[in-house]
Design an enzyme around this catalytic site. Sequence first.
Site, PDB file in Angstrom:
ATOM      1  N   LYS A   1       0.826  -1.221   0.000  1.00 12.40           N
ATOM      2  CA  LYS A   1       0.000   0.000   0.000  1.00 12.40           C
ATOM      3  C   LYS A   1       0.855   1.264   0.000  1.00 12.40           C
ATOM      4  O   LYS A   1       0.415   2.299  -0.485  1.00 12.40           O
ATOM      5  CB  LYS A   1      -0.990  -0.030   1.169  1.00 12.40           C
TER       6      LYS A   1
ATOM      7  N   LYS B   1      -4.217 -11.078  -4.626  1.00 10.89           N
ATOM      8  CA  LYS B   1      -5.522 -11.249  -3.988  1.00 10.89           C
ATOM      9  C   LYS B   1      -6.531 -10.215  -4.478  1.00 10.89           C
ATOM     10  O   LYS B   1      -6.149  -9.101  -4.848  1.00 10.89           O
ATOM     11  CB  LYS B   1      -5.386 -11.179  -2.465  1.00 10.89           C
TER      12      LYS B   1
ATOM     13  N   LYS C   1     -10.525  -4.494  -2.579  1.00 12.15           N
ATOM     14  CA  LYS C   1     -11.403  -3.350  -2.843  1.00 12.15           C
ATOM     15  C   LYS C   1     -10.636  -2.242  -3.526  1.00 12.15           C
ATOM     16  O   LYS C   1     -11.138  -1.563  -4.398  1.00 12.15           O
ATOM     17  CB  LYS C   1     -11.888  -2.754  -1.520  1.00 12.15           C
TER      18      LYS C   1
END
Length: 326
Positions: A113, A193, A196
């Site tokens: 991230k 994976k 969202k």
Amino acid sequence: MAKEIAVSGVQPSGDIHIGNYLGAIKQFVELQDKYKTFFFIVDLHALTESPDPKKLREQIINLAALYLACGLDPKKTTLFIQSHVPAHVELGWILNTITPLGELQRMTQFKDKAEKHGVLAGLLNYPTLMAADILIYNPDVVPVGEDQVQHLELTRALARKFNSQYGNTFREPKALLRKDVARVMGLDDPTKKMSKSAGPNNYIALTDEPDVIRKKIKTAVTDSGSEIKYDPQNKAGISNLLSIYSAFSGESIASLEKKYAGKNYGIFKSDLAELLVQKLSHIHEKYKSLLKNKKSLMKILDVGAKSASKVAEKTMEEVRKKIGLI
Ligand code: ATP
Ligand code: MG
């Protein structure tokens, strides 16, 4: 004997997808009968992805509706918004003071991230707040997807460290993973994976309209060749779709392979799309109807926060005493 305790949360950071459902929310629903359960909307974690304030507010209430639409029952489960129980943040800070920086820097989620959002301190400290979210309720189990296992290991390590430094206070909770679908992969990139934050073509949202579901499954990345065979190493795309099919239909992967022997990807994908349309329609309908009464959703969350606060405060009293604050 007192019931065992289960705790977990989902970020209101976008559309909730079938990975969140299979890996986490479906387990929550199954656990609420046997365990004392605390499930929440981790709004403070969502801030690490710099959301638009108006959208965040909406996503929080949407997630509440979705939890209920998936089958969480406020009579059985304590359902609330993380930021409404500020003790999470207090314990998060305290845990920060015993967390080695290197442990946070090596977390996969932080590395992934940070690439997208920049190296924000909140992103780095996410796992200590998550550890607090969990430990404050002293749970036995934490139902999560596989991507959260690393954070849960840190949670356990922090519980051990706190206990050894200040005296026995926290239990070391176990991650509870679905064996079959602990990691649903992205439709547009089956080597990572489903997330969202990866964009709408990466996932099927629980609230996608039927035609959107059909289109997304049709365009999902598949592998060269034409055989419908479970082989995650060489056929990541088809293997992921087979796992999803099996999880929603209850049929084993072996029996699906037999059913689709000699058939092409197109037929398989179209059957999977119809299965998802059918299985998600019930959740979607209920979700839309719950959202018509936002006041009653907020009421449920308020009641949940009050009852969670009682448990959290009790833990914090003990923590404050142990570390010498009171
Ligand atoms: P984001 O990209 O914003 O981090 P996310 O899709 O990872 O969103 P979270 O709110 O971080 O969703 O995670 C909620 C729960 O869903 C966690 O228990 C997590 O482990 C689980 N989960 C998330 N993605 C998957 C997935 N692809 N397969 C199975 N479980 C998942
Ligand atoms: Mg996540």
